[in-house]
Design a protein around this motif. Structure first.
Motif, PDB file in Angstrom:
ATOM      1  N   ASN A 171       0.759  -1.065  -0.087  1.00  0.00           N
ATOM      2  CA  ASN A 171      -0.038  -0.121   0.048  1.00  0.00           C
ATOM      3  C   ASN A 171       0.988   1.419  -0.103  1.00  0.00           C
TER       4      ASN A 171
ATOM      5  N   ASP B 263      -0.580  -0.292  -4.357  1.00  0.00           N
ATOM      6  CA  ASP B 263      -2.050  -0.294  -4.891  1.00  0.00           C
ATOM      7  C   ASP B 263      -2.597   0.997  -4.385  1.00  0.00           C
TER       8      ASP B 263
ATOM      9  N   THR C  43      -3.774   2.495  -1.718  1.00  0.00           N
ATOM     10  CA  THR C  43      -4.537   2.583  -0.544  1.00  0.00           C
ATOM     11  C   THR C  43      -3.557   3.267   0.656  1.00  0.00           C
TER      12      THR C  43
ATOM     13  N   LEU D  64      -7.883  -2.704  -0.513  1.00  0.00           N
ATOM     14  CA  LEU D  64      -8.426  -3.569  -1.705  1.00  0.00           C
ATOM     15  C   LEU D  64      -8.819  -4.911  -0.953  1.00  0.00           C
TER      16      LEU D  64
ATOM     17  N   GLY E 186      -8.584  -8.372  -4.113  1.00  0.00           N
ATOM     18  CA  GLY E 186      -8.540  -7.076  -4.591  1.00  0.00           C
ATOM     19  C   GLY E 186      -7.156  -6.560  -5.222  1.00  0.00           C
ATOM     20  N   ASP E 187      -6.026  -6.852  -4.438  1.00  0.00           N
ATOM     21  CA  ASP E 187      -4.665  -6.610  -4.919  1.00  0.00           C
ATOM     22  C   ASP E 187      -4.313  -7.536  -5.933  1.00  0.00           C
TER      23      ASP E 187
ATOM     24  N   GLN F 212      -6.071  -8.657  -8.384  1.00  0.00           N
ATOM     25  CA  GLN F 212      -6.926  -8.222  -9.520  1.00  0.00           C
ATOM     26  C   GLN F 212      -6.249  -6.824  -9.865  1.00  0.00           C
ATOM     27  N   PHE F 213      -5.630  -6.116  -9.057  1.00  0.00           N
ATOM     28  CA  PHE F 213      -4.854  -4.714  -9.151  1.00  0.00           C
ATOM     29  C   PHE F 213      -3.754  -5.307  -9.985  1.00  0.00           C
TER      30      PHE F 213
ATOM     31  N   GLU G 279      -4.372  -6.612 -13.527  1.00  0.00           N
ATOM     32  CA  GLU G 279      -4.940  -5.745 -14.360  1.00  0.00           C
ATOM     33  C   GLU G 279      -3.504  -4.659 -14.995  1.00  0.00           C
ATOM     34  N   ARG G 280      -2.783  -4.237 -14.309  1.00  0.00           N
ATOM     35  CA  ARG G 280      -1.739  -3.606 -14.314  1.00  0.00           C
ATOM     36  C   ARG G 280      -0.349  -4.230 -15.174  1.00  0.00           C
TER      37      ARG G 280
ATOM     38  N   SER H 271     -11.431 -11.196 -12.266  1.00  0.00           N
ATOM     39  CA  SER H 271     -12.370  -9.975 -12.701  1.00  0.00           C
ATOM     40  C   SER H 271     -13.666 -10.637 -12.643  1.00  0.00           C
TER      41      SER H 271
END
Length: 248
Positions: free
Chosen positions: A56, A81, A83, A90, A94-95, A97-98, A101-102, A193
């Protein structure tokens, strides 16, 4: 295969130890941190092409400093991320998926919790993954009912295929504990996702395989080694004393 270390938590139960120091960077064996010990487990795995650490905004610079001093041969990158508080985190999924995506990874993914001290190597786990050629979770026998209620619990068939998986069950169906070490095939990564789009809980990492096993085959690899997550200042002090003795 890429290794992803989840290190974006705030470890509020360990305050004040973790107010300014992220839990994975707490020393546990002399000057060696939890992250040092994890990285050493990954360094000996030939097929790991890169180590990613997702954290984070509060602790990003601490991990960057660790990276700059890191002496290993594997390339390491630290991802922020964005936050900055426990309330805005997240969550583990969530992390993941972060990062997906990146980075858009084109390899299989080994996911590890950044705050676990492992008493075993990971080569056997990776060999098993290649043998069964499907997504895998790591399990061990847990006989303490209180511990079972605080982790994921699985039921398996005779081929170690996952029949059920429940995170933090009040009435555990077995003594097969699931721990935060997962291997996902490259082809499975887009399903993160979909899981989140369907309203899946983004927090504990076992929620995703709990959802996944009813949609495609998921296997479990047994370890008899120890997996320790330091949850309280007292437990941390005990671990540091014990591991320090082993290092002498």
């Amino acid at each position: 295969m890429i290794a992803l270390i989840l290190a974006a938590g705030y470890a509020t139960r360990l305050y004040p130890l973790t107010l300014d120091t992220p839990k994975p960077l707490l020393p546990v064996q002399g000057n060696k941190t939890i992250l040092d010990l994890l990285a050493a487990r990954l360094e000996v795995l030939e097929e790991i092409s890169e180590i990613l650490i997702v954290t984070n905004d509060r602790f990003f610079h601490a991990f960057e400093q660790w990276q700059q001093q890191y002496q290993g041969l594997k390339p390491v990158r630290v991802l922020n991320d964005g936050t900055s508080s426990p309330e805005g985190r997240l969550g583990a999924i969530g992390d993941i998926q972060f990062v997906l995506e990146r980075e858009q990874p084109q390899e299989d993914l080994l996911v590890l919790a950044g705050d676990n001290v492992l008493g075993f190597g990971l080569a056997g786990y990776l060999d098993y993954f290649h043998k069964v050629n499907t997504d895998c979770i790591l399990v061990r026998t847990v006989d303490d009912p209180a511990e079972l209620r605080s982790i994921g619990v699985a039921e398996l068939d005779s081929q170690n295929r996952v029949l059920s998986l429940e995170e933090k069950p009040q009435a555990p169906r077995s003594n097969i504990g699931v721990f935060a070490l997962y291997i996902y095939k490259r082809s499975t990564l887009p399903l993160f996702s979909r899981y989140l789009a369907e309203g899946g809980n983004p927090d504990a990492p076992s929620y995703f395989p709990e959802w996944l096993h009813s949609r495609q085959e998921l296997r479990a690899y047994y370890t008899e080694g120890t997996i320790e997550d330091v949850g309280t200042p007292e437990a941390y002090a005990e671990m540091r004393a014990r591991l320090g003795e082993q290092a002498e």
